[in-house]
Design an enzyme around this catalytic site. Sequence first.
Site, PDB file in Angstrom:
ATOM      1  N   SER A 131     -51.623 -17.191 -85.015  1.00 12.55           N
ATOM      2  CA  SER A 131     -51.291 -18.588 -84.749  1.00 12.55           C
ATOM      3  C   SER A 131     -49.963 -18.955 -85.418  1.00 12.55           C
ATOM      4  CB  SER A 131     -52.458 -19.480 -85.193  1.00 12.55           C
ATOM      5  OG  SER A 131     -52.411 -20.732 -84.566  1.00 12.55           O
ATOM      6  N   ASP A 185     -59.789 -19.730 -76.027  1.00 13.65           N
ATOM      7  CA  ASP A 185     -58.952 -20.465 -76.979  1.00 13.65           C
ATOM      8  C   ASP A 185     -58.584 -21.818 -76.367  1.00 13.65           C
ATOM      9  OD1 ASP A 185     -57.010 -21.417 -78.742  1.00 13.65           O
ATOM     10  OD2 ASP A 185     -56.179 -19.427 -79.101  1.00 13.65           O
ATOM     11  N   HIS A 217     -60.033 -19.362 -80.697  1.00 15.71           N
ATOM     12  CA  HIS A 217     -58.816 -19.313 -81.526  1.00 15.71           C
ATOM     13  C   HIS A 217     -59.123 -18.632 -82.858  1.00 15.71           C
ATOM     14  CE1 HIS A 217     -54.703 -20.434 -82.317  1.00 15.71           C
ATOM     15  NE2 HIS A 217     -55.053 -20.940 -83.485  1.00 15.71           N
TER      16      HIS A 217
END
Length: 237
Positions: A131, A185, A217
Amino acid sequence: MAERDHDFTESDITSGFKSKVHCGIPPKASHTRSIIFLHGLGDVGDTWIEYFESISRDDINYIFPTAHSMPVTVNGGQSMPSWFDTFQLVENPKKENSEDILKACAFLESVIVEETKNGIPTERIILGGISQGGATTLITALSTKFKLGGVILLSTYIVLREKIPKLLSGANKHTPVFHAHGVKDTLITMDWCTNTHKKLEEWFDNLEYKIYKDLGHWVCIEEFKDIGLWVDKVIPS
């Protein structure tokens, strides 16, 4: 390994780009390879010990820096570990803190230099992140003059999109890249991921792309098994 449910949460740093003491998994045998992995917003480096222990190799030094906390605009100014301030978590944000992002990249390069002082060539060092940590890793891989052994990009996105043509060094055009994402996600959607991958294909010519249908995620066991196999392929022991 289940999905981690965070509030726009991904990683950790401060202005001036300082990092807390690195944690990691030291090599159990002769040190010949290194992996430097950046956590996401609101996370810490220690989180990643258990995940990489599941695929650890005796000759690899695993390094998981933790960024210092800072107020994060997208989370209402709440202070949390973050590699840079995020104003909007959207594919094409109107505003980005380029100074913070580039300081984060400079910090990551300093960790690479630390490893070279331990006798590890940059070609045997893999950078990775998830991320926000992956976004920092990507900009570093694109801009650094160091030729890396590989790049791991998990559930991530592109920052400084308009600045990349000027930042691009070309040193890692042929460097192997492992790009992975979860179909479920909802933070970084699959449409966003697909657009990101199209850009990666412009910047790198040695991509391995993995999609995990039941993953949100975060990360999963299957993904880490794939990472372990990929690492041994791109920088053998």
